[in-house]
Scaffold this active site. Sequence first.
Site, PDB file in Angstrom:
ATOM      1  N   SER A 146       0.839  -1.196   0.000  1.00 23.69           N
ATOM      2  CA  SER A 146       0.000   0.000   0.000  1.00 23.69           C
ATOM      3  C   SER A 146       0.873   1.244   0.000  1.00 23.69           C
ATOM      4  O   SER A 146       1.945   1.266   0.621  1.00 23.69           O
ATOM      5  CB  SER A 146      -0.908   0.029   1.238  1.00 23.69           C
ATOM      6  OG  SER A 146      -1.598   1.273   1.319  1.00 23.69           O
TER       7      SER A 146
ATOM      8  N   TYR B 262      -2.093  -0.792   9.928  1.00 24.64           N
ATOM      9  CA  TYR B 262      -2.270  -1.272   8.558  1.00 24.64           C
ATOM     10  C   TYR B 262      -0.988  -1.057   7.760  1.00 24.64           C
ATOM     11  O   TYR B 262      -0.521  -1.966   7.057  1.00 24.64           O
ATOM     12  CB  TYR B 262      -3.437  -0.551   7.900  1.00 24.64           C
ATOM     13  CG  TYR B 262      -3.674  -0.937   6.457  1.00 24.64           C
ATOM     14  CD1 TYR B 262      -4.224  -2.171   6.135  1.00 24.64           C
ATOM     15  CD2 TYR B 262      -3.343  -0.070   5.418  1.00 24.64           C
ATOM     16  CE1 TYR B 262      -4.447  -2.532   4.810  1.00 24.64           C
ATOM     17  CE2 TYR B 262      -3.564  -0.422   4.095  1.00 24.64           C
ATOM     18  CZ  TYR B 262      -4.107  -1.646   3.797  1.00 24.64           C
ATOM     19  OH  TYR B 262      -4.316  -2.006   2.489  1.00 24.64           O
TER      20      TYR B 262
END
Length: 242
Positions: free
Chosen positions: A137, A150
């Site tokens: 990400s 995350y």
Amino acid sequence: MTRVAIVTGATGGIGREVAERLAKDGLTVLVHYAGNKVRADEVVETITKAGGTASAFQADVADETQIEALFDEVERLYGGVDVVVNTAGIMLLAPLTELKLEDLDRMHRTNIRGTFVVSQQAARRVREGGAIINFSSTVTKLAVPTYTAYAASKGAVDAMTLTLAKEMRGRNVTVNAVAPGPTATPLYFEGKPQAVIEAASKAAPLERLGQPDDIAEVISFLAGPARWINGQVIYTNGGVAA
């Protein structure tokens, strides 16, 4: 010989687009799903109606026995596997001081252990000339508040990807990760105020959110012709970060 792909998390916004794009490219696709059989069957039906070949298989990506069974099934049905795309992942957001540790553990189990377990089987079984593609990400670069856990899970995916690429020496198998930025999927929109979404849509110089097909296009490239791209994290974000 028809090439064969496994796509984990293939019922999600990006995962489904990836499965359908690889099928369009001529690959046979095993559609992995965690629990939503209806959506998995919809993906298979879409692919087969368009003239492709696909089947669905349910498994917990973090369970090594179930993932071994998934790879056994793809070899039984199609003779082997050439491309493995790890799109399966979860995102639970909160500031570090407020994040529930059970949420940290859930993300660790799916995003880190799940990627590891699938990659382990992929590294053992992907045929020569194949590709392993993980999902990272852009938030690992952006350091956005509430994304601490995350982003940490995706940083671990980066480390696994770069190391595995070197461990595959002599196999002619590439290993890369794709790191999307803000992408218009249900996972991204969940719980976000409209103002945040609008700001994100203006953050890239191209002044829009990414679309699932933007990401699938890069996966298609890495899965097929991009043989000299290896051991890389590709930031697929329209210029938000590099």
